[in-house]
Design a protein around this motif. Structure first.
Motif, PDB file in Angstrom:
ATOM      1  N   ARG A  90       4.772  20.791  -1.321  1.00  0.00           N
ATOM      2  CA  ARG A  90       4.919  21.532  -0.082  1.00  0.00           C
ATOM      3  C   ARG A  90       4.884  20.529   1.062  1.00  0.00           C
ATOM      4  O   ARG A  90       3.821  20.134   1.530  1.00  0.00           O
ATOM      5  N   ALA A  91       6.104  20.099   1.489  1.00  0.00           N
ATOM      6  CA  ALA A  91       6.191  19.088   2.537  1.00  0.00           C
ATOM      7  C   ALA A  91       5.649  19.639   3.845  1.00  0.00           C
ATOM      8  O   ALA A  91       5.005  18.941   4.607  1.00  0.00           O
ATOM      9  N   LEU A  92       5.935  20.913   4.063  1.00  0.00           N
ATOM     10  CA  LEU A  92       5.380  21.598   5.228  1.00  0.00           C
ATOM     11  C   LEU A  92       4.902  22.960   4.756  1.00  0.00           C
ATOM     12  O   LEU A  92       5.570  23.625   3.976  1.00  0.00           O
ATOM     13  N   GLY A 135       4.758  14.912   6.443  1.00  0.00           N
ATOM     14  CA  GLY A 135       5.793  15.929   6.663  1.00  0.00           C
ATOM     15  C   GLY A 135       6.449  15.850   8.021  1.00  0.00           C
ATOM     16  O   GLY A 135       7.189  16.756   8.410  1.00  0.00           O
ATOM     17  N   LYS A 136       6.247  14.725   8.725  1.00  0.00           N
ATOM     18  CA  LYS A 136       6.807  14.577  10.071  1.00  0.00           C
ATOM     19  C   LYS A 136       8.342  14.628  10.034  1.00  0.00           C
ATOM     20  O   LYS A 136       8.969  15.382  10.776  1.00  0.00           O
ATOM     21  N   SER A 137       8.936  13.806   9.172  1.00  0.00           N
ATOM     22  CA  SER A 137      10.400  13.764   9.104  1.00  0.00           C
ATOM     23  C   SER A 137      10.963  15.102   8.672  1.00  0.00           C
ATOM     24  O   SER A 137      11.978  15.566   9.195  1.00  0.00           O
ATOM     25  N   THR A 138      10.281  15.730   7.717  1.00  0.00           N
ATOM     26  CA  THR A 138      10.756  17.033   7.235  1.00  0.00           C
ATOM     27  C   THR A 138      10.827  18.024   8.386  1.00  0.00           C
ATOM     28  O   THR A 138      11.806  18.761   8.527  1.00  0.00           O
ATOM     29  N   LEU A 139       9.803  18.016   9.224  1.00  0.00           N
ATOM     30  CA  LEU A 139       9.789  18.909  10.378  1.00  0.00           C
ATOM     31  C   LEU A 139      10.976  18.614  11.307  1.00  0.00           C
ATOM     32  O   LEU A 139      11.684  19.524  11.748  1.00  0.00           O
TER      33      LEU A 139
HETATM   34  N1  LIG Z   1      13.836  15.596  -0.973  1.00  0.00           N
HETATM   35  C1  LIG Z   1      12.534  15.676  -1.246  1.00  0.00           C
HETATM   36  N2  LIG Z   1      12.165  16.200  -2.428  1.00  0.00           N
HETATM   37  C2  LIG Z   1      10.868  16.311  -2.727  1.00  0.00           C
HETATM   38  N3  LIG Z   1       9.887  15.912  -1.959  1.00  0.00           N
HETATM   39  C3  LIG Z   1      10.188  15.391  -0.733  1.00  0.00           C
HETATM   40  C4  LIG Z   1      11.528  15.236  -0.328  1.00  0.00           C
HETATM   41  N4  LIG Z   1      11.530  14.699   0.906  1.00  0.00           N
HETATM   42  C5  LIG Z   1      10.228  14.506   1.233  1.00  0.00           C
HETATM   43  N5  LIG Z   1       9.429  14.913   0.267  1.00  0.00           N
HETATM   44  C6  LIG Z   1       7.994  14.912   0.276  1.00  0.00           C
HETATM   45  O1  LIG Z   1       7.564  15.666   1.352  1.00  0.00           O
HETATM   46  C7  LIG Z   1       6.427  15.104   1.972  1.00  0.00           C
HETATM   47  C8  LIG Z   1       6.692  14.811   3.414  1.00  0.00           C
HETATM   48  O2  LIG Z   1       7.705  13.829   3.548  1.00  0.00           O
HETATM   49  P1  LIG Z   1       8.200  13.302   4.952  1.00  0.00           P
HETATM   50  O3  LIG Z   1       8.524  14.456   5.828  1.00  0.00           O
HETATM   51  O4  LIG Z   1       9.293  12.317   4.718  1.00  0.00           O
HETATM   52  O5  LIG Z   1       6.916  12.556   5.474  1.00  0.00           O
HETATM   53  P2  LIG Z   1       6.748  11.574   6.697  1.00  0.00           P
HETATM   54  O6  LIG Z   1       8.058  11.514   7.440  1.00  0.00           O
HETATM   55  O7  LIG Z   1       5.673  12.171   7.484  1.00  0.00           O
HETATM   56  O8  LIG Z   1       6.358  10.272   6.129  1.00  0.00           O
HETATM   57  C9  LIG Z   1       6.098  13.856   1.183  1.00  0.00           C
HETATM   58  O9  LIG Z   1       5.073  14.153   0.263  1.00  0.00           O
HETATM   59  C10 LIG Z   1       7.383  13.540   0.467  1.00  0.00           C
HETATM   60  O10 LIG Z   1       7.092  12.892  -0.740  1.00  0.00           O
END
Ligand SMILES: Nc1ncnc2c1ncn2[C@@H]1O[C@H](COP(=O)(O)OP(=O)(O)O)[C@@H](O)[C@H]1O
Ligand SMILES: [Mg+2]
Lengths: 438, 223
Positions: free
Chosen positions: B7-9, B31-35
């Motif tokens: 759960r990234a977010l 989860g910063k980038s995901t957001l």
């Molecule tokens: N495509 C993906 N599939 C599965 N897990 C992902 C994927 N992208 C990111 N994650 C996971 O989601 C979480 C948040 O990632 P991310 O948003 O990149 O973090 P940050 O930018 O804060 O370093 C991490 O645990 C990462 O491993």
């Protein structure tokens, strides 16, 4: 995205990987060149064949031969093998049947001289090709004269235009110039007919003949023929074979059926064939030649197509590699507002561009190769012509106008099709995954 | 991948007002980038709503999202993502090709934006001929080219030394002062000086400043 911007972007993307694009395009160059050379060879062969077929004969004439049943083997001496029902002889009543077919203008029986003969004119001699025809006018065969009349009478002959070239001087001393062909028009010639008995004793018969007509060139059989009334040939055959010919029973050795309209020739020939005879039209020959060259073009084109298929796999591979390498770039394009269609168009354009460039190269290489073939062929033909006289084809490979256009469109399409799958993958990439791709 | 559900977010509820400068802070993997990608319509959430100016991003199809990004958003990435074969001017003008702007207008606009980020005399330089800070400023100019309302920057100073990073921060701050909405993902604390709002993320959850600080302290003690 504007079309011109797309073109510029595609061209830019292709030029930034020159070496790889060139290597991939080589496959297309080879494939396209193969198609161009092979199709042009086939077109050239077809053209020279048609050149030689020019004057193949009057298209309103059907040659009919008797059928002796079975494989049509004629056992000589007037005898025939196989059952009588299969045997179809060209009797006068059969000729009447032909005349009854709608579209038939005339039916003319013809007979060859069955013994050896010699024609002498002054110091010159030749072995004649005597054809007796059952009409008193050679014009009925569709022939016209250069000089004199086409009409035949007793003691007169009408000759083909190249007959004088067959005369030679039997007493010519070695090293001396052969005499020029004689002008025979309105001249008296001597024909000597030979006959041998069972002990091999030779008997000769001398006949004086006057050349009353010289036919126009047809580039067909007539050019070498000496036409004579059928009755006269029959009398000579009866004398030399020591038997009487009854055309109502034995039939003629051949008949010429003339139709009013050349378009009906095939149909009439089919009807005669259905009656059990062997009918032959120039059309059937032409059709066979045409089919042959169509098949040739298809085969040759096919070889090129296989080469292009291999090239297509090369393009697909290059595009797949390129898209993998540019995954982040694709992600970026999507982030800045490129739609899936924009991405698809860019990568399809690049694949088509490789095909197009390869096509251009292939046309150039193919054209050069065709020229080289023509030069080699003309050297070879010149050597052959020294031995055989004229009438040989002038070109071996001909590039029809449609060919380069077709080749370019085709190679571009090949490029596009091979790029379709990789481009679709690029277009449907999830932006975030493409951007994160390492 | 595997049975593990990431759960990234989770249960994130944030609101970003127009004209603000928001900094998203959090450790790596929080989860910063995901957001940011979700807000930018580059990623899709399995559930939940995302709306920008009343338009529901989660209900748009691919094509609509692409058009929405083109009109509304400018992205800045940690790794610049410039096209190596294009010079600075072409890179800045690149997004306008998809909008169908003609070549002349593209050039004028790109020159204007390069001047705005202080690179007017680097227009014909390729990315390989520019420093990291300069490349990032080219990327910011590119993000501005379609006059977006929202600038989304994912660790824009992450690959830069301190002074180039400061220059990039100033450029982003200037954009905010000029009235744009800016959202920057970072774990660079200096960025907070420019921010009007802050969002703290821990393991995919939004937390308050106090919880975030104590977690950061804990992490320091472990090290
Ligand atoms: N495509 C993906 N599939 C599965 N897990 C992902 C994927 N992208 C990111 N994650 C996971 O989601 C979480 C948040 O990632 P991310 O948003 O990149 O973090 P940050 O930018 O804060 O370093 C991490 O645990 C990462 O491993
Ligand atoms: Mg990140």
């Amino acid at each position: 995205m504007k079309f011109f911007d797309l073109l510029r972007l595609v061209a830019g993307n292709l030029t930034r990987r020159k070496a790889r694009v060139a290597l991939t395009a080589v496959g297309v160059v080879i494939g396209t060149a193969a198609v161009v050379v092979l199709v042009s060879l086939a077109s050239g062969l077809r053209q020279s064949a048609s050149e030689q077929l020019y004057g193949i004969g009057d298209l309103t004439l059907i040659q009919v031969s008797p059928s002796y049943g079975g494989e049509g083997m004629y056992m000589g001496g007037g005898g025939a093998i196989s059952s009588p029902s299969d045997v179809k002889l060209l009797t006068n009543s059969a000729l009447e049947d032909f005349r009854a077919i709608p579209g038939v203008e005339s039916v003319i029986p013809r007979e060859y001289l069955m013994s050896s003969a010699l024609i002498k004119f002054q110091k010159l001699e030749m072995y004649p090709n005597i054809i007796g025809i059952g009409t008193n006018d050679v014009a009925d065969l569709g022939d016209t004269t250069d000089r004199g009349s086409t009409e035949l009478g007793r003691g007169s002959i009408v000759i083909g235009v190249t007959v004088p070239q067959s005369f030679y001087d039997p007493n010519l001393r070695p090293g001396k110039e052969p005499p020029p062909p004689p002008d025979l028009f309105n001249q008296q010639v001597q024909m000597v007919v030979f006959k041998y008995d069972s002990e091999g004793h030779e008997t000769r018969k001398n006949i004086a003949l006057r050349v009353t007509g010289v036919l126009k060139e047809t580039r067909g059989e007539s050019d070498w023929a000496i036409y004579m009334p059928l009755e006269q040939v029959k009398l000579l055959n009866e004398w030399s074979q020591n038997r009487r010919f009854n055309y109502n029973k034995d039939g003629y050795s051949m008949a010429i059926v003339k139709v009013t309209d050349a378009n009906q020739a095939m149909e009439v020939a089919d009807q005669i064939t259905a009656m059990g005879f062997q009918a032959y039209t120039p059309q059937s020959f032409l059709e066979g030649i045409n089919n042959f060259f169509i098949i040739l073009q298809v085969i040759f084109g096919g070889v090129g197509a296989i080469a292009l298929l291999v090239a297509a796999i090369g393009i697909a591979n290059t595009m797949a590699m390129s898209i993998l390498e540019r995954t982040r770039e694709i992600g970026l394009m999507k982030a800045v507002g490129a739609t899936n269609r924009d991405v698809l168009a860019i990568f399809l354009g690049e694949a088509a561009g490789i095909g197009f460039l390869g096509g251009l190269g292939g046309i150039a290489v193919g054209w050069l190769a065709s020229q080289a073939i023509n030069i080699l062929a003309s050297i070879y033909m010149a050597n052959q012509a020294g031995q055989q006289g004229s009438g040989l084809p002038s070109v071996a490979a001909v590039i029809p106008l449609w060919l380069p256009v077709f080749a370019l469109v085709f190679s571009t399409l090949v490029g596009m099709l091979s790029g379709l799958y990789p481009a679709l993958r690029a277009a449907t990439m999830v932006p975030v995954l493409a951007l994160k791709y390492e | 991948m595997g049975g593990q559900v990431v759960r990234a977010l989770d249960n994130v509820d944030v609101e970003i007002e127009e004209g603000t400068f928001t900094v998203v802070m959090g450790p790596s993997g929080s989860g910063k980038s995901t957001l940011l990608y979700l807000l930018g319509g580059l990623d899709r959430a399995t559930s939940g709503e995302i709306s920008i100016e009343g338009e529901r991003l989660d209900q748009m199809d691919e094509n609509a999202l692409a058009l929405f990004r083109r009109r509304t958003m400018g992205f800045v990435f940690q790794s610049f993502n410039l096209i190596p074969s294009m010079d600075a001017l072409e890179n800045v003008g690149f997004p306008m090709q998809f909008a169908g702007t003609n070549a002349k207008q593209r050039k004028i606009r790109a020159q204007e934006l390069l001047a705005q980020v202080g690179l007017e005399n680097r227009a014909d330089h390729r990315p390989s001929e520019l420093s990291g800070g300069q490349q990032q400023r080219v990327a910011i100019a590119r993000a501005l080219v379609n006059a977006p309302k929202l600038i989304l920057a994912d660790e824009p100073t992450g690959n830069l030394d301190t002074s180039s990073g400061s220059a990039v921060m100033r450029v982003l701050s200037d954009l905010h002062k000029a009235g744009r909405t800016v959202l920057v993902v970072t774990h660079d604390p200096r960025m907070t000086h420019f921010a009007t709002h802050r969002i703290y993320l821990l393991d995919g959850r939004v937390v308050g400043e106090a919880e975030y600080e104590s977690a950061a302290l804990e992490a320091l003690q472990i090290e």
